[in-house]
Every structure is written in structure tokens, then in C-alpha cells.
Design an enzyme around this catalytic site. Sequence first.
Site, PDB file in Angstrom:
ATOM      1  N   TYR A 185      37.875 -18.739 -26.586  1.00  0.00           N
ATOM      2  CA  TYR A 185      37.944 -20.003 -25.845  1.00  0.00           C
ATOM      3  C   TYR A 185      39.062 -20.922 -26.351  1.00  0.00           C
ATOM      4  O   TYR A 185      39.237 -22.017 -25.849  1.00  0.00           O
ATOM      5  CB  TYR A 185      36.598 -20.744 -25.885  1.00  0.00           C
ATOM      6  CG  TYR A 185      36.081 -21.011 -27.285  1.00  0.00           C
ATOM      7  CD1 TYR A 185      36.536 -22.091 -28.033  1.00  0.00           C
ATOM      8  CD2 TYR A 185      35.147 -20.161 -27.857  1.00  0.00           C
ATOM      9  CE1 TYR A 185      36.077 -22.319 -29.318  1.00  0.00           C
ATOM     10  CE2 TYR A 185      34.672 -20.385 -29.144  1.00  0.00           C
ATOM     11  CZ  TYR A 185      35.144 -21.465 -29.860  1.00  0.00           C
ATOM     12  OH  TYR A 185      34.692 -21.677 -31.135  1.00  0.00           O
ATOM     13  N   GLY A 209      30.487  -8.263 -34.863  1.00  0.00           N
ATOM     14  CA  GLY A 209      29.232  -9.021 -34.719  1.00  0.00           C
ATOM     15  C   GLY A 209      28.961  -9.466 -33.285  1.00  0.00           C
ATOM     16  O   GLY A 209      27.844  -9.311 -32.782  1.00  0.00           O
ATOM     17  N   THR A 223      27.948 -18.757 -38.807  1.00  0.00           N
ATOM     18  CA  THR A 223      29.043 -18.001 -38.209  1.00  0.00           C
ATOM     19  C   THR A 223      29.584 -17.020 -39.242  1.00  0.00           C
ATOM     20  O   THR A 223      28.995 -16.856 -40.316  1.00  0.00           O
ATOM     21  CB  THR A 223      30.115 -18.957 -37.611  1.00  0.00           C
ATOM     22  OG1 THR A 223      31.079 -18.163 -36.927  1.00  0.00           O
ATOM     23  CG2 THR A 223      30.821 -19.787 -38.668  1.00  0.00           C
ATOM     24  N   LYS A 246      26.042 -14.094 -40.463  1.00  0.00           N
ATOM     25  CA  LYS A 246      25.004 -13.860 -39.448  1.00  0.00           C
ATOM     26  C   LYS A 246      24.003 -12.766 -39.841  1.00  0.00           C
ATOM     27  O   LYS A 246      22.852 -12.826 -39.444  1.00  0.00           O
ATOM     28  CB  LYS A 246      25.645 -13.526 -38.098  1.00  0.00           C
ATOM     29  CG  LYS A 246      26.277 -14.738 -37.420  1.00  0.00           C
ATOM     30  CD  LYS A 246      26.771 -14.411 -36.029  1.00  0.00           C
ATOM     31  CE  LYS A 246      27.462 -15.619 -35.409  1.00  0.00           C
ATOM     32  NZ  LYS A 246      27.921 -15.381 -34.047  1.00  0.00           N
TER      33      LYS A 246
HETATM   34  P1  NAP Z   1      34.084  -9.582 -36.004  1.00  0.00           P
HETATM   35  O1  NAP Z   1      32.699  -9.291 -36.439  1.00  0.00           O
HETATM   36  O2  NAP Z   1      35.149  -9.772 -37.025  1.00  0.00           O
HETATM   37  O3  NAP Z   1      34.514  -8.390 -35.003  1.00  0.00           O
HETATM   38  C1  NAP Z   1      35.783  -8.311 -34.402  1.00  0.00           C
HETATM   39  C2  NAP Z   1      35.975  -6.961 -33.745  1.00  0.00           C
HETATM   40  O4  NAP Z   1      37.282  -6.946 -33.161  1.00  0.00           O
HETATM   41  C3  NAP Z   1      35.935  -5.765 -34.699  1.00  0.00           C
HETATM   42  O5  NAP Z   1      35.483  -4.646 -33.995  1.00  0.00           O
HETATM   43  C4  NAP Z   1      37.413  -5.603 -35.084  1.00  0.00           C
HETATM   44  O6  NAP Z   1      37.737  -4.278 -35.470  1.00  0.00           O
HETATM   45  C5  NAP Z   1      38.063  -5.885 -33.749  1.00  0.00           C
HETATM   46  N1  NAP Z   1      39.444  -6.337 -33.929  1.00  0.00           N
HETATM   47  C6  NAP Z   1      39.911  -7.261 -34.792  1.00  0.00           C
HETATM   48  N2  NAP Z   1      41.245  -7.437 -34.630  1.00  0.00           N
HETATM   49  C7  NAP Z   1      41.618  -6.571 -33.658  1.00  0.00           C
HETATM   50  C8  NAP Z   1      42.865  -6.247 -33.059  1.00  0.00           C
HETATM   51  N3  NAP Z   1      43.981  -6.882 -33.414  1.00  0.00           N
HETATM   52  N4  NAP Z   1      42.888  -5.300 -32.090  1.00  0.00           N
HETATM   53  C9  NAP Z   1      41.762  -4.654 -31.703  1.00  0.00           C
HETATM   54  N5  NAP Z   1      40.536  -4.898 -32.259  1.00  0.00           N
HETATM   55  C10 NAP Z   1      40.475  -5.859 -33.214  1.00  0.00           C
HETATM   56  O7  NAP Z   1      34.132 -10.906 -35.118  1.00  0.00           O
HETATM   57  P2  NAP Z   1      33.015 -11.379 -34.066  1.00  0.00           P
HETATM   58  O8  NAP Z   1      32.013 -12.239 -34.714  1.00  0.00           O
HETATM   59  O9  NAP Z   1      32.567 -10.192 -33.322  1.00  0.00           O
HETATM   60  O10 NAP Z   1      33.896 -12.346 -33.122  1.00  0.00           O
HETATM   61  C11 NAP Z   1      34.911 -11.800 -32.321  1.00  0.00           C
HETATM   62  C12 NAP Z   1      35.566 -12.880 -31.479  1.00  0.00           C
HETATM   63  O11 NAP Z   1      34.633 -13.393 -30.530  1.00  0.00           O
HETATM   64  C13 NAP Z   1      36.042 -14.077 -32.306  1.00  0.00           C
HETATM   65  O12 NAP Z   1      37.336 -14.411 -31.880  1.00  0.00           O
HETATM   66  C14 NAP Z   1      35.055 -15.161 -31.981  1.00  0.00           C
HETATM   67  O13 NAP Z   1      35.653 -16.458 -32.009  1.00  0.00           O
HETATM   68  C15 NAP Z   1      34.654 -14.790 -30.549  1.00  0.00           C
HETATM   69  N6  NAP Z   1      33.306 -15.292 -30.241  1.00  0.00           N
HETATM   70  C16 NAP Z   1      33.169 -16.207 -29.241  1.00  0.00           C
HETATM   71  C17 NAP Z   1      31.917 -16.692 -28.938  1.00  0.00           C
HETATM   72  C18 NAP Z   1      31.751 -17.717 -27.847  1.00  0.00           C
HETATM   73  O14 NAP Z   1      30.746 -18.437 -27.858  1.00  0.00           O
HETATM   74  N7  NAP Z   1      32.652 -17.802 -26.906  1.00  0.00           N
HETATM   75  C19 NAP Z   1      30.787 -16.240 -29.637  1.00  0.00           C
HETATM   76  C20 NAP Z   1      30.962 -15.282 -30.646  1.00  0.00           C
HETATM   77  C21 NAP Z   1      32.240 -14.823 -30.940  1.00  0.00           C
HETATM   78  P3  NAP Z   1      37.870  -3.882 -37.008  1.00  0.00           P
HETATM   79  O15 NAP Z   1      36.452  -3.664 -37.476  1.00  0.00           O
HETATM   80  O16 NAP Z   1      38.664  -2.638 -36.976  1.00  0.00           O
HETATM   81  O17 NAP Z   1      38.555  -5.023 -37.684  1.00  0.00           O
END
Ligand code: NAP
Length: 285
Positions: free
Chosen positions: A230, A132, A66, A70
Site C-alpha cells: 500500500y 507470513g 508485525t 507474529k
Molecule cells: P515475509 O514474511 O518477509 O515474506 C515475504 C515473501 O516474499 C517471502 O516469500 C520472500 O521470499 C518473498 N520475497 C521477498 N523479496 C522478494 C523478491 N525481491 N522477489 C520475490 N519474492 C520475494 O513478509 P510478509 O509478512 O509476508 O509481508 C509481505 C508484504 O506484504 C510486505 O510488503 C507487507 O508490507 C505486505 N503486507 C501488507 C498487508 C496489508 O494490510 N496490506 C498485510 C500484511 C503484509 P524469501 O523467503 O525467499 O525471502
Amino acid sequence: MINSKTSFLALIGSPVGHSLSPVMQNAALEHLGLNLIYIAIPCKENDFEIVINSLKKINCKGLNLTIPFKEKVMQYCDKISPAAKKIKAINTLRLNDNYEWEGTNTDVEGFIYPLKRINFSKKTGIVLGSGGAARSVIQGLINLKFSNIVIISRNEQAQRKLVRDFQGSSSLIKGLMNNDLEIIDLINSSDLIINTTPVGMKHIKNENLPFGLNLWKSLNSQTIVYDLIYNPLPTELIKYCNKKGCLTIDGSQMLVAQGAQSLKYWTNSKEIPFEIMMEAVKKHL
Ligand code: NAP
């Protein structure tokens, strides 16, 4: 029962303390009667190389990765599945008979799982966020044959890179910054909106809806809204969209579906106990 022949699977990341993967994977492993356990290993970025190489030598059969590993993990794999190569991210590793890591990505399948029965050909999907998880979501939308995919985010550089990486696929892909005026009409006319930002998670305070309430005012009740978050459930976004009359999907199904695919990859089991994994997750939410 844990004994001297027990081997293990693990989640590596930073942080991992909030993860429900140990709960759902251990429920499944117990049900399958396998002498395997699943643990979460917090790991600092600088320690990653030593940890990933050491795990090869101590009865570890497979891993989930995670944030923030990744992408970084790709250089430590001897074999990478086409799916993971395509999205440039690995969330699952298994150790082969030569003690080499083989990597794949089960997030795309996990994301698609609740959408599989719906026909999305010639439809428009909006992806909120360009991190990601957005990569797996975009690949999922391409697999589901969406004709248009729009990425809305606040990080111009990451957004440009995403658009570039997926250009040339069968879907038309474009990016918009979150303050672009075009968004209001798009929100109104899209078929599916997916939140991949962390807004809605327990530790993000003072932000209820991704990019603020104004972005959501034109939402149409025919639009499906899918929130990857979730924990906690229901999120403010899910509550808001339910009130608007939309069909909503929360992140629990994706969590369990990607976990079930990982378990299949590690064990080659034909019967993965999806419902038992889901029950274990729900008990802890
Ligand atoms: P990540 O790589 O950190 O990407 C997060 C994205 O959201 C980036 O584009 C970030 O923009 C943006 N962001 C962060 N804070 C924000 C805010 N306050 N307002 C608007 N945009 C914001 O994280 P990730 O791996 O993609 O995961 C994202 C979320 O998905 C997490 O909460 C994770 O738990 C969830 N997820 C769930 C599952 C599932 O199985 N249900 C699977 C994967 C991920 P910046 O680059 O500008 O910071």
C-alpha cells in the site's frame, strides 16, 4: 486529551517506522472518544520477551504484532483464537482481566474484505510469495471457497512448509517455483493473483514487478490482481495490470480492514469508523 487516566495500545515490530497503524488507529480512537492512544514500539528480537511481559504491567490494553513477531508471540499467550491457531500467526493481542495475553489474527478478515461480494467457488487463485502474509491470504482463499490455490515463490523450503500446513483443506493446494514453465499458462487462466512479496514497496529498488516482466506477459484482462503493498500507491504492478484492463485491488483496504477488526477486538465497539480510518491512511500515502 492525554491525561493521567490515558491507557495505550501499541504496534511492536522491527521496523515500525513506516507503519500507518498509529495514524489510522488514533483517528478512530479520537472519533470514538476513548481515553486510549496508539503508539509504535520498535523492538529488537532479543528484547521481545522482556518487552511483552513488561507491557502487561503498565496500562497497555492491547497490541498489534508485525514482522518478525507474529509467530514468536504465540508462546506468550494464555489464550489463542481458532483462526490464529489455524494459520500459526497472531497479529493482535488484548490483555484480559487476569493480566494474560489473548491473541487472534485479523489479517485473514482484512484480506477478504474487498473480495467479499465476489463468488469464487470453483475458481483458481495464485499466491505470489511464501512468507507470513501468504498464510493469511491462503486461509482467506480457502474461506472464499477457491477450488485451486497455487503458491509461486523462490523459497522452496518455505513453500513446501506452506503447502504441507494447508494440505487437507477444502481447496487443492500446490506450489511452483518461480522459474517453472507451467506458470505462463497458469497466469493466463487464473481468476485472482495476489502479490504477497514486498516487491513494489518504496525501499525495494530495481524490481518493478514480482518475479519480473516475463511472468506477467500472459496476463488476461479477466483476472483480478490484488497487491498487498500500500506504499507507494499505485504500485508498478497495479499500474501494469490496470493497463492490461484487469480489475485491481491495492493493499490499503486490507490494511484498514485488519486494523478495524483489531480495534473491535480491543474495545468491543459496535461502530468502528472504517471511513475515518481510511481517510487518515489516504492522507499519509
Ligand atoms: P515475509 O514474511 O518477509 O515474506 C515475504 C515473501 O516474499 C517471502 O516469500 C520472500 O521470499 C518473498 N520475497 C521477498 N523479496 C522478494 C523478491 N525481491 N522477489 C520475490 N519474492 C520475494 O513478509 P510478509 O509478512 O509476508 O509481508 C509481505 C508484504 O506484504 C510486505 O510488503 C507487507 O508490507 C505486505 N503486507 C501488507 C498487508 C496489508 O494490510 N496490506 C498485510 C500484511 C503484509 P524469501 O523467503 O525467499 O525471502
